[in-house]
Write a protein that holds these residues in place. Structure first.
Motif, short mmCIF file in Angstrom:
data_model
loop_
_atom_site.label_atom_id
_atom_site.label_comp_id
_atom_site.label_asym_id
_atom_site.label_seq_id
_atom_site.Cartn_x
_atom_site.Cartn_y
_atom_site.Cartn_z
N SER A 120 0.84 -1.20 0.00
CA SER A 120 0.00 0.00 0.00
C SER A 120 0.87 1.24 0.00
O SER A 120 2.09 1.18 0.15
CB SER A 120 -0.92 0.02 1.23
OG SER A 120 -1.78 -1.10 1.27
N SER A 121 0.21 2.38 -0.17
CA SER A 121 0.86 3.67 0.06
C SER A 121 -0.03 4.46 1.00
O SER A 121 -1.22 4.17 1.11
CB SER A 121 1.06 4.42 -1.26
OG SER A 121 -0.13 5.09 -1.63
N LEU A 124 -2.99 5.51 -0.92
CA LEU A 124 -3.84 4.49 -1.54
C LEU A 124 -3.65 3.18 -0.80
O LEU A 124 -2.68 2.46 -1.03
CB LEU A 124 -3.49 4.34 -3.02
CG LEU A 124 -4.30 3.30 -3.82
CD1 LEU A 124 -5.79 3.62 -3.76
CD2 LEU A 124 -3.81 3.25 -5.26
N GLN A 125 -4.58 2.87 0.10
CA GLN A 125 -4.49 1.67 0.91
C GLN A 125 -5.10 0.47 0.18
O GLN A 125 -6.14 0.59 -0.45
CB GLN A 125 -5.22 1.88 2.24
CG GLN A 125 -4.59 2.95 3.13
CD GLN A 125 -3.24 2.53 3.70
OE1 GLN A 125 -3.01 1.35 3.95
NE2 GLN A 125 -2.36 3.49 3.90
N LEU A 147 -2.88 -2.15 -10.12
CA LEU A 147 -2.91 -1.74 -8.72
C LEU A 147 -1.51 -1.47 -8.20
O LEU A 147 -1.27 -0.47 -7.52
CB LEU A 147 -3.59 -2.82 -7.88
CG LEU A 147 -3.70 -2.56 -6.37
CD1 LEU A 147 -4.44 -1.26 -6.09
CD2 LEU A 147 -4.39 -3.73 -5.67
N GLU A 150 -0.27 1.87 -9.50
CA GLU A 150 -0.88 3.03 -8.83
C GLU A 150 -0.34 3.22 -7.42
O GLU A 150 -0.04 4.35 -7.01
CB GLU A 150 -2.39 2.85 -8.79
CG GLU A 150 -3.05 2.98 -10.16
CD GLU A 150 -4.53 2.62 -10.13
OE1 GLU A 150 -5.05 2.34 -9.04
OE2 GLU A 150 -5.16 2.60 -11.21
N THR A 151 -0.19 2.14 -6.66
CA THR A 151 0.33 2.27 -5.29
C THR A 151 1.80 2.69 -5.30
O THR A 151 2.23 3.45 -4.44
CB THR A 151 0.17 0.96 -4.51
OG1 THR A 151 0.81 -0.12 -5.20
CG2 THR A 151 -1.30 0.63 -4.30
N SER A 154 1.91 6.52 -6.23
CA SER A 154 1.43 7.38 -5.14
C SER A 154 2.37 7.31 -3.94
O SER A 154 2.55 8.30 -3.23
CB SER A 154 0.01 6.97 -4.73
OG SER A 154 -0.02 5.64 -4.25
N GLN A 208 -5.83 8.33 -13.62
CA GLN A 208 -7.13 8.27 -12.97
C GLN A 208 -8.25 8.74 -13.90
O GLN A 208 -9.39 8.29 -13.80
CB GLN A 208 -7.12 9.10 -11.69
CG GLN A 208 -6.25 8.49 -10.60
CD GLN A 208 -6.10 9.39 -9.39
OE1 GLN A 208 -6.35 10.60 -9.47
NE2 GLN A 208 -5.68 8.81 -8.26
N ASN A 213 -10.07 4.03 -10.33
CA ASN A 213 -9.13 3.47 -9.38
C ASN A 213 -9.26 1.96 -9.33
O ASN A 213 -10.35 1.42 -9.19
CB ASN A 213 -9.40 4.08 -8.00
CG ASN A 213 -8.56 3.47 -6.92
OD1 ASN A 213 -8.96 2.50 -6.31
ND2 ASN A 213 -7.40 4.03 -6.71
N SER A 216 -10.99 0.31 -6.28
CA SER A 216 -12.44 0.49 -6.30
C SER A 216 -13.09 -0.38 -7.36
O SER A 216 -14.16 -0.95 -7.15
CB SER A 216 -12.78 1.97 -6.57
OG SER A 216 -12.25 2.80 -5.57
#
Length: 252
Positions: A120-121, A124-125, A147, A150-151, A154, A208, A213, A216
């Motif tokens: 995670s970050s 963005l968990q 995913l 993106e993590t 971020s 995005q 996301n 999501s």
């Protein structure tokens, strides 16, 4: 805490010296302290990102490079080593996050809070529900890569913003503020970091805008599948009877 930059003295190392000073000032410690914060961190963002001033300085010099300043008349006044920027760190973080996700998806590791934190970050968990949704998704591999991307992006943006805060805090240290050659080099570092952050933020916004996301999306798809399954009579003693019946019809 000591003299530098003069004849027979160590040079002023602008990036590492300022980051160490800023790190300590933000944690209410003396500027020359080199020890780890340890249990005194109390969930602070910067000390969670880097456990000690040396760790923060190492990360900063890798990104921004180092500028060594000497102020004596017969010395070489300025030496610069280039930094690698943030892109290599994004790739490294992506690889680490993807490997962690794949271990949890394969069942080699459980989605414990510790393991989820590694992929995670702070911006963005990744939750246990995301992992469970990915396990059931036919596009698991593609979505896991998105995913992880993106993590990773971020996560690096977040650490870059923390570094920016640390540099600005260090720039207010009196000895730094009074050294004009060091201040000039420091301003250049701050501008470089701001430019890198803006580029990454733009990249993240474009991603995005082009796609929702991933976390999501996984949860929505998983919830949609669960809702569809609930449309079948819940009193049925064999929940997958329809699926098995369809397989039976397709078998020659």
């Amino acid at each position: 805490g000591q003299k530098a930059g003069g004849y027979g003295q160590a040079p002023i190392r602008v990036t590492s010296d300022v980051v160490k000073a800023g790190y300590n000032l933000l944690h209410n410690r003396s500027v020359e302290d080199t020890s780890a914060v340890g249990s005194n961190c109390q969930n602070g963002a910067i000390c969670q990102a880097w456990g000690s001033p040396d760790e923060a300085a190492e990360w900063a010099t890798r990104v921004l490079g180092e500028t060594e300043v000497e102020t004596c008349d017969d010395c070489e006044t300025l030496r610069v080593s280039a930094g690698a920027g943030l892109t290599p760190l994004i790739q490294e973080t992506y690889t680490q996050h993807l490997e962690g996700l794949q271990r949890m998806l394969s069942g080699a590791e459980e989605p414990t809070p510790e393991n989820l934190g590694k992929v995670s970050s702070p911006l963005l968990q990744v939750s246990r529900g995301v992992i469970e949704g990915l396990r059931d998704d036919p596009d698991q591999n593609l979505l896991a890569r998105r995913l992880a991307s993106e993590t990773a992006l971020s996560s690096v943006i977040y650490k870059a913003m923390l570094l920016q805060r640390t540099l600005l805090a260090g720039s207010h240290e009196p000895n730094v503020a009074s050294a004009q050659p060091a201040t000039t080099a420091l301003n250049s570092n701050v501008e470089t970091l701001e430019r890198e952050i803006r580029l990454l933020q733009t990249e993240l916004q474009v991603r995005q805008a082009l796609a929702t996301n991933t976390a999501s999306l996984v949860l929505d798809r998983h919830a949609g599948g669960a809702d569809a399954s609930r449309s079948i009579d819940q009193r049925d003693p064999q929940p997958d009877r329809l699926h098995h019946a369809e397989q039976g019809r397709s078998t020659p």
